[in-house]
Design a protein around this motif. Structure first.
Motif, PDB file in Angstrom:
ATOM      1  N   ASP A  18      39.152  38.154  37.405  1.00  0.00           N
ATOM      2  CA  ASP A  18      38.749  38.232  36.004  1.00  0.00           C
ATOM      3  C   ASP A  18      39.188  36.986  35.234  1.00  0.00           C
ATOM      4  O   ASP A  18      40.351  36.575  35.294  1.00  0.00           O
ATOM      5  N   LEU A  19      38.217  36.401  34.535  1.00  0.00           N
ATOM      6  CA  LEU A  19      38.463  35.149  33.814  1.00  0.00           C
ATOM      7  C   LEU A  19      37.527  35.086  32.612  1.00  0.00           C
ATOM      8  O   LEU A  19      36.328  35.343  32.759  1.00  0.00           O
ATOM      9  N   PRO A  20      38.036  34.723  31.412  1.00  0.00           N
ATOM     10  CA  PRO A  20      37.120  34.568  30.274  1.00  0.00           C
ATOM     11  C   PRO A  20      36.129  33.430  30.548  1.00  0.00           C
ATOM     12  O   PRO A  20      36.493  32.438  31.190  1.00  0.00           O
ATOM     13  N   ALA A  21      34.900  33.591  30.071  1.00  0.00           N
ATOM     14  CA  ALA A  21      33.856  32.590  30.313  1.00  0.00           C
ATOM     15  C   ALA A  21      34.298  31.208  29.816  1.00  0.00           C
ATOM     16  O   ALA A  21      34.014  30.193  30.461  1.00  0.00           O
ATOM     17  N   GLU A  40      34.650  52.306  39.389  1.00  0.00           N
ATOM     18  CA  GLU A  40      35.104  52.532  40.772  1.00  0.00           C
ATOM     19  C   GLU A  40      36.514  51.991  40.946  1.00  0.00           C
ATOM     20  O   GLU A  40      36.731  51.000  41.641  1.00  0.00           O
ATOM     21  N   ARG A  41      37.444  52.650  40.300  1.00  0.00           N
ATOM     22  CA  ARG A  41      38.823  52.141  40.279  1.00  0.00           C
ATOM     23  C   ARG A  41      39.479  52.128  41.652  1.00  0.00           C
ATOM     24  O   ARG A  41      40.377  51.340  41.902  1.00  0.00           O
ATOM     25  N   GLU A  42      39.033  53.043  42.526  1.00  0.00           N
ATOM     26  CA  GLU A  42      39.634  53.104  43.856  1.00  0.00           C
ATOM     27  C   GLU A  42      39.309  51.854  44.662  1.00  0.00           C
ATOM     28  O   GLU A  42      40.137  51.299  45.356  1.00  0.00           O
ATOM     29  N   ARG A  43      38.043  51.427  44.553  1.00  0.00           N
ATOM     30  CA  ARG A  43      37.595  50.286  45.359  1.00  0.00           C
ATOM     31  C   ARG A  43      38.047  48.951  44.771  1.00  0.00           C
ATOM     32  O   ARG A  43      38.368  48.018  45.495  1.00  0.00           O
ATOM     33  N   PHE A  44      38.099  48.851  43.462  1.00  0.00           N
ATOM     34  CA  PHE A  44      38.361  47.561  42.824  1.00  0.00           C
ATOM     35  C   PHE A  44      39.835  47.271  42.590  1.00  0.00           C
ATOM     36  O   PHE A  44      40.592  48.144  42.172  1.00  0.00           O
ATOM     37  N   LYS A  45      40.223  46.020  42.816  1.00  0.00           N
ATOM     38  CA  LYS A  45      41.523  45.510  42.374  1.00  0.00           C
ATOM     39  C   LYS A  45      41.191  44.341  41.448  1.00  0.00           C
ATOM     40  O   LYS A  45      40.564  43.368  41.889  1.00  0.00           O
ATOM     41  N   VAL A  46      41.576  44.465  40.196  1.00  0.00           N
ATOM     42  CA  VAL A  46      41.274  43.388  39.251  1.00  0.00           C
ATOM     43  C   VAL A  46      42.432  42.392  39.234  1.00  0.00           C
ATOM     44  O   VAL A  46      43.590  42.764  39.073  1.00  0.00           O
ATOM     45  N   ILE A  47      42.083  41.126  39.462  1.00  0.00           N
ATOM     46  CA  ILE A  47      43.085  40.058  39.554  1.00  0.00           C
ATOM     47  C   ILE A  47      42.943  39.159  38.327  1.00  0.00           C
ATOM     48  O   ILE A  47      41.822  38.790  37.963  1.00  0.00           O
ATOM     49  N   ASP A  48      44.063  38.785  37.726  1.00  0.00           N
ATOM     50  CA  ASP A  48      44.026  37.827  36.623  1.00  0.00           C
ATOM     51  C   ASP A  48      43.828  36.428  37.222  1.00  0.00           C
ATOM     52  O   ASP A  48      44.742  35.856  37.813  1.00  0.00           O
ATOM     53  N   ALA A  49      42.618  35.892  37.059  1.00  0.00           N
ATOM     54  CA  ALA A  49      42.268  34.634  37.731  1.00  0.00           C
ATOM     55  C   ALA A  49      42.967  33.428  37.108  1.00  0.00           C
ATOM     56  O   ALA A  49      42.865  32.317  37.629  1.00  0.00           O
ATOM     57  N   GLU A  50      43.681  33.633  36.000  1.00  0.00           N
ATOM     58  CA  GLU A  50      44.419  32.516  35.399  1.00  0.00           C
ATOM     59  C   GLU A  50      45.840  32.419  35.958  1.00  0.00           C
ATOM     60  O   GLU A  50      46.586  31.511  35.624  1.00  0.00           O
ATOM     61  N   TYR A  99      33.349  29.703  39.127  1.00  0.00           N
ATOM     62  CA  TYR A  99      34.614  28.972  38.888  1.00  0.00           C
ATOM     63  C   TYR A  99      35.823  29.886  38.677  1.00  0.00           C
ATOM     64  O   TYR A  99      36.816  29.467  38.105  1.00  0.00           O
ATOM     65  N   CYS A 100      35.752  31.120  39.151  1.00  0.00           N
ATOM     66  CA  CYS A 100      36.900  32.010  38.976  1.00  0.00           C
ATOM     67  C   CYS A 100      37.958  31.774  40.058  1.00  0.00           C
ATOM     68  O   CYS A 100      39.065  32.293  39.961  1.00  0.00           O
ATOM     69  N   GLY A 101      37.612  31.018  41.096  1.00  0.00           N
ATOM     70  CA  GLY A 101      38.606  30.669  42.120  1.00  0.00           C
ATOM     71  C   GLY A 101      38.622  31.588  43.325  1.00  0.00           C
ATOM     72  O   GLY A 101      39.496  31.494  44.171  1.00  0.00           O
ATOM     73  N   LYS A 102      37.625  32.448  43.464  1.00  0.00           N
ATOM     74  CA  LYS A 102      37.650  33.416  44.559  1.00  0.00           C
ATOM     75  C   LYS A 102      37.485  32.760  45.933  1.00  0.00           C
ATOM     76  O   LYS A 102      38.093  33.204  46.903  1.00  0.00           O
ATOM     77  N   SER A 103      36.694  31.680  46.010  1.00  0.00           N
ATOM     78  CA  SER A 103      36.439  31.085  47.328  1.00  0.00           C
ATOM     79  C   SER A 103      37.723  30.515  47.945  1.00  0.00           C
ATOM     80  O   SER A 103      37.925  30.614  49.162  1.00  0.00           O
TER      81      SER A 103
END
Ligand code: TYD
Length: 215
Positions: free
Chosen positions: A145-148, A187-197, A22-26
């Motif tokens: 990224d989303l809190p449970a 792996e900071r190079e590969r990852f982009k962390v998105i605020d899912a809210e 339910y983080c909304g990635k799809s």
């Protein structure tokens, strides 16, 4: 350009999308896919577990609620089996054809869910991930990224923390979320962390901007 022509990217571009349920990635996979095909790129969109006939059969076994007795090790191996098939059958050929491959979950899901969530040995998981991904790795990974608690609120109108079982479930997703953040940190190079809210359109814009930097 004709129907079968597309802007070829040498070596292709392999992008995975990760996060707790339910983080909304799809939704974002769909939005990115239509923007990129509109711009003339060749696109392959797949999801894990699944994506090929064989992998979808494995998915049915994995997600069948009747299989409550499935051992965590069996679960791990089935996710890897589904992945190996998808990688050989669609991901590698897509990359070789110079396309953008969008994968809704890839091996980081296994590290986060089976490793951090279920507590299986992380070294063994890393080795199995390596085998099942046939030596390839996503070029970019978007972590939603989303809190449970926020994820749970998205699908349930019942009060949070109903009983022990509910609390156990949410605790599992907390471990998965924290696991993802640890993986991203490594792996900071590969990852982009998105605020899912964040707002859907803002997220889509951020992702598109990041991806365009690769062309
Ligand atoms: P799915 O219905 O596709 O959920 P989502 O839309 O959130 O991706 O179900 C996939 C489920 O499988 C999801 O709960 C995460 C889990 N999963 C693992 O536990 N390990 C894995 O390696 C993968 C790929 C998925």
């Amino acid at each position: 350009m004709g129907d079968n022509e597309y802007k070829e990217i040498p070596g292709g571009l392999f992008i995975s999308f990760e996060g707790i349920d339910y983080c909304g990635k799809s939704t974002q996979v769909k939005l990115l896919s239509s923007k990129l095909s509109h711009d003339g790129y060749g696109i392959v969109v797949v999801r894990e577990p699944g994506g090929t006939e064989i992998s979808e059969q494995i998915r049915a076994v994995l997600l069948d609620n009747a299989n409550i007795k499935m051992a965590p090790e069996a679960e791990l191996l089935l996710y890897e089996a589904s992945r190996a098939q998808l990688t050989r059958q669609l991901i590698i050929p897509g990359k070789d054809a110079g396309k953008v491959v969008l994968c809704d979950r890839y091996f980081d899901s296994t590290t986060a869910y089976q490793g951090y969530g279920r507590g299986l040995d992380l070294d063994s998981i890393n080795k199995m991930n390596l085998l099942a991904s046939c030596g390839i790795k996503p070029d970019m990974t978007f972590l939603f990224d989303l809190p449970a608690e926020a994820a749970q609120a998205r699908f349930s109108s019942v009060p949070l923390f109903k009983d022990r079982l509910e609390e156990e479930k949410i605790d599992f997703h907390r471990r998965v979320r924290n696991g993802y953040l640890k993986i991203a940190e490594l792996e900071r190079e590969r990852f982009k962390v998105i605020d899912a809210e964040d707002d859907i359109d803002n997220i889509a814009e951020k992702i598109f901007t990041e991806v365009k930097k690769r062309f």
